[in-house]
Write an enzyme that holds these catalytic residues in place. Structure first.
Site, PDB file in Angstrom:
ATOM      1  N   SER A   1     -40.449 -11.465  -5.422  1.00 55.68           N
ATOM      2  CA  SER A   1     -39.788 -12.522  -3.737  1.00 55.68           C
ATOM      3  C   SER A   1     -41.059 -12.059  -2.707  1.00 55.68           C
ATOM      4  O   SER A   1     -42.618 -11.801  -3.075  1.00 55.68           O
ATOM      5  CB  SER A   1     -38.948 -11.423  -3.534  1.00 55.68           C
ATOM      6  OG  SER A   1     -38.905 -10.021  -3.328  1.00 55.68           O
TER       7      SER A   1
ATOM      8  N   ARG B   1     -22.774 -20.774  -0.319  1.00 53.55           N
ATOM      9  CA  ARG B   1     -22.916 -21.965   0.542  1.00 53.55           C
ATOM     10  C   ARG B   1     -22.567 -23.185  -0.485  1.00 53.55           C
ATOM     11  O   ARG B   1     -22.483 -23.080  -1.936  1.00 53.55           O
ATOM     12  CB  ARG B   1     -24.777 -21.114  -0.219  1.00 53.55           C
ATOM     13  CG  ARG B   1     -25.231 -20.284   0.655  1.00 53.55           C
ATOM     14  CD  ARG B   1     -26.892 -20.907   0.519  1.00 53.55           C
ATOM     15  NE  ARG B   1     -27.029 -19.728   0.990  1.00 53.55           N
ATOM     16  CZ  ARG B   1     -27.947 -18.954   2.296  1.00 53.55           C
ATOM     17  NH1 ARG B   1     -27.423 -20.384   2.956  1.00 53.55           N
ATOM     18  NH2 ARG B   1     -27.997 -18.160   2.458  1.00 53.55           N
TER      19      ARG B   1
ATOM     20  N   SER C   1     -28.074 -11.209  -2.146  1.00 50.66           N
ATOM     21  CA  SER C   1     -27.224 -12.266  -0.851  1.00 50.66           C
ATOM     22  C   SER C   1     -25.732 -12.688  -1.407  1.00 50.66           C
ATOM     23  O   SER C   1     -24.587 -12.602  -1.013  1.00 50.66           O
ATOM     24  CB  SER C   1     -27.828 -12.811   0.014  1.00 50.66           C
ATOM     25  OG  SER C   1     -28.533 -11.762   0.975  1.00 50.66           O
TER      26      SER C   1
ATOM     27  N   TYR D   1     -28.006 -16.593  10.363  1.00 49.34           N
ATOM     28  CA  TYR D   1     -27.709 -15.851   9.180  1.00 49.34           C
ATOM     29  C   TYR D   1     -28.524 -14.468   9.447  1.00 49.34           C
ATOM     30  O   TYR D   1     -29.004 -14.323  10.067  1.00 49.34           O
ATOM     31  CB  TYR D   1     -29.075 -16.142   7.796  1.00 49.34           C
ATOM     32  CG  TYR D   1     -28.422 -15.519   6.909  1.00 49.34           C
ATOM     33  CD1 TYR D   1     -28.142 -16.766   5.668  1.00 49.34           C
ATOM     34  CD2 TYR D   1     -29.693 -14.334   7.138  1.00 49.34           C
ATOM     35  CE1 TYR D   1     -27.516 -14.964   4.515  1.00 49.34           C
ATOM     36  CE2 TYR D   1     -29.099 -13.702   5.977  1.00 49.34           C
ATOM     37  CZ  TYR D   1     -28.549 -14.145   4.694  1.00 49.34           C
ATOM     38  OH  TYR D   1     -28.125 -13.037   3.397  1.00 49.34           O
TER      39      TYR D   1
HETATM   40  C1  REX Z   1     -34.818  -9.099   3.173  1.00 48.94           C
HETATM   41  C2  REX Z   1     -36.365  -8.943   2.740  1.00 48.94           C
HETATM   42  C3  REX Z   1     -33.869 -10.535   2.290  1.00 48.94           C
HETATM   43  C4  REX Z   1     -36.548  -9.300   0.873  1.00 48.94           C
HETATM   44  C5  REX Z   1     -32.490 -10.587   2.748  1.00 48.94           C
HETATM   45  N1  REX Z   1     -31.783  -9.794   1.880  1.00 48.94           N
HETATM   46  O1  REX Z   1     -32.199 -10.697   3.844  1.00 48.94           O
HETATM   47  C6  REX Z   1     -30.213 -10.242   1.570  1.00 48.94           C
HETATM   48  C7  REX Z   1     -30.503 -11.822   0.821  1.00 48.94           C
HETATM   49  C8  REX Z   1     -29.390  -9.265   1.178  1.00 48.94           C
HETATM   50  O2  REX Z   1     -30.072 -11.921  -0.028  1.00 48.94           O
HETATM   51  N2  REX Z   1     -30.664 -12.709   1.216  1.00 48.94           N
HETATM   52  C9  REX Z   1     -30.756 -14.345   1.150  1.00 48.94           C
HETATM   53  C10 REX Z   1     -38.131  -9.137   1.358  1.00 48.94           C
HETATM   54  C11 REX Z   1     -31.735 -14.893   1.820  1.00 48.94           C
HETATM   55  C12 REX Z   1     -29.951 -15.380   0.840  1.00 48.94           C
HETATM   56  O3  REX Z   1     -28.914 -15.126   2.009  1.00 48.94           O
HETATM   57  O4  REX Z   1     -29.900 -16.310   0.131  1.00 48.94           O
HETATM   58  N3  REX Z   1     -39.215 -10.091   2.712  1.00 48.94           N
HETATM   59  C13 REX Z   1     -38.769  -9.921  -0.090  1.00 48.94           C
HETATM   60  C14 REX Z   1     -39.683  -9.100   3.367  1.00 48.94           C
HETATM   61  C15 REX Z   1     -40.379 -10.015   4.557  1.00 48.94           C
HETATM   62  O5  REX Z   1     -40.057  -8.005   3.416  1.00 48.94           O
HETATM   63  N4  REX Z   1     -41.361  -9.437   5.034  1.00 48.94           N
HETATM   64  O6  REX Z   1     -38.404 -10.817   0.180  1.00 48.94           O
HETATM   65  O7  REX Z   1     -38.288  -9.276  -1.025  1.00 48.94           O
END
Ligand code: REX
Length: 414
Positions: free
Chosen positions: A368, A327, A104, A201
């Site tokens: 992750s 952020r 992200s 989010y």
């Molecule tokens: C997707 C799942 C996480 C990951 C997500 N990623 O929404 C976006 C991002 C692109 O970077 N967001 C972060 C997976 C948090 C931000 O904005 O800081 N989790 C993993 C799962 C949970 O599959 N069941 O942890 O790799």
């Protein structure tokens, strides 16, 4: 400037670290409680705590990360620390020059492109998304600003997609989605809020951001990132690759942690990242992310007026605010830092800079779906921007940091 290199060269080697004249330790000038922005120039910050930072990285390894690394750029002084493996199969040690998926952190790049388009008079933040993309969203009241500040109320389709971590990932790792496919997935679910009501989010917002970029410029987002950001800042190790699955050149592998305790890590390096695209598909390095956030906060990427818009904050929790694709984290020492976090399968990134852009940190753990590692990596910010903890103070604990991430289900999300 890097003034020295020390280390074993083994997987647990630490590549060090330089220190130019360390800035004098001084208190920040502003005070306030939680949620109050506290601005300090890099010269007024305590020197980075390299020993503390190294401990944080080593702790991440004991908690399941194959590797962890950090780079601080502090007014020309460079601190490089790395621990553990880039690649478990070959045993290659992770290096701060390795490329990785930034997740992200991509959102900040997307927001920069859109704010440049505002500067060019081609986009208005308070206009309806549907006025640019007719009929896309079910509510004409959703504005560009709502989308960029996660206040659209559009459901995050990744909640369902990754409810089961490894099966969810395997189901999409080679898939190619259109932006419209992803918006359609989101719209299968009710919206979470009225437009503008509150922060929630959602990756859907930055899929819409990508659509806006492509609609307004007539080019793929890759072209706009390249011409507007990567090339002007000489980010030669930064790429937007979609839908190719490989990370080019020397890179850290990513290792996804399964939901089942004790199950083996899954090498998740190769994937299209099509489920994220303009919300999360950029590849970069610690150097390039430090350069990017420093340039952003120094005002080199947009007008002062748009940088002000980017820093109109919506509260997330007691230590976090969200602007437009940006952020703000308020650290325990009374310093606010600006940047983004990122999670794609196998990669946790923290990339933040000081208000004046003169001290920047990028940290990565190549795992992750491991909240313990994620919370540990948060402490890299404290080491980089707060310096050594005062010996009399209670140790900085993860509990004090609270829940602070925006991750798919099963993990903390705020
Ligand atoms: C997707 C799942 C996480 C990951 C997500 N990623 O929404 C976006 C991002 C692109 O970077 N967001 C972060 C997976 C948090 C931000 O904005 O800081 N989790 C993993 C799962 C949970 O599959 N069941 O942890 O790799």
């Amino acid at each position: 400037m890097v003034s020295g290199t020390v280390g074993t060269g083994t997987a647990l080697g630490v590549v060090l670290v330089s220190l130019l004249a360390a800035p004098a330790q001084a208190a920040t000038t502003a005070t306030g409680g939680p949620g109050i922005e506290r601005v300090a120039a890099a010269g007024a910050l305590a020197p980075p705590d390299d020993a503390g930072l190294r401990k944080v990285l080593r702790t991440a390894l004991t908690q399941g990360a194959p590797g962890a690394m950090a780079r601080i750029d502090d007014n020309g002084a460079v601190h490089l620390l790395s621990e553990g493996f880039a690649d478990r199969a070959t045993g290659r040690a992770i290096s701060t020059s390795d490329r990785f998926r930034v997740g992200s952190v991509t959102k900040t790049f997307s927001a920069v492109v859109l704010l440049q388009l505002v500067d060019e008079g081609r986009l208005k933040l308070d206009r309806s998304v549907n006025s640019y993309l007719p009929g896309l969203l079910p509510d004409d009241r959703i504005t560009v600003r709502h989308v960029l500040s996660h206040r659209s109320g559009l459901y995050d389709y990744t909640d369902d997609m990754f409810a089961k971590t490894v099966p969810g990932f395997e189901a999409v790792r080679n898939k190619v989605f259109s932006y419209r496919d992803l918006v359609k997935l989101s719209l299968k679910k009710p919206r979470t809020n009225a437009p503008g009501a509150a922060y929630a989010y959602s990756n859907t917002n930055f899929v819409v951001a990508g659509m806006l970029i492509e609609k307004l410029t007539g080019h793929p987002v890759a072209t706009e990132y390249q011409n507007r950001i990567f090339t002007p800042l000489s980010l030669t190790n930064t790429f937007y690759i979609h839908p190719g699955t490989a990370i080019p050149g020397r890179h850290a592998h990513g290792y996804l942690t399964p939901d089942e305790a004790g199950a083996a890590l899954v090498d998740s390096t190769r994937q299209t990242v099509s489920w994220a695209q303009s919300a999360g598909a950029i590849i970069s390095t610690t150097h390039d992310l430090d350069t990017f956030f420093s340039a952003l906060l120094r005002g080199k990427l947009m007008s002062a007026a748009q940088l002000t818009q980017m820093q109109k904050w919506t509260p997330v929790n007691s230590t976090t605010q969200y602007g437009l694709g940006l952020r703000r984290r308020d650290l325990s020492c009374g310093v606010s830092v600006y940047g983004h976090t990122g999670t794609v399968q196998g990669f946790y990134t923290y990339a933040f800079t000081s208000k004046d852009g003169k001290r920047s940190l990028t940290a990565l753990a190549n795992t992750s779906n491991n909240t313990t590692v994620l919370n540990t990596m948060y402490r890299t910010l404290e080491s980089a921007f707060c310096g050594k903890p005062a010996t009399t103070a209670a140790p900085r604990s993860v509990a004090a940091v609270e829940r602070h991430e925006d991750i798919a289900p099963g993990t903390a999300r705020d």
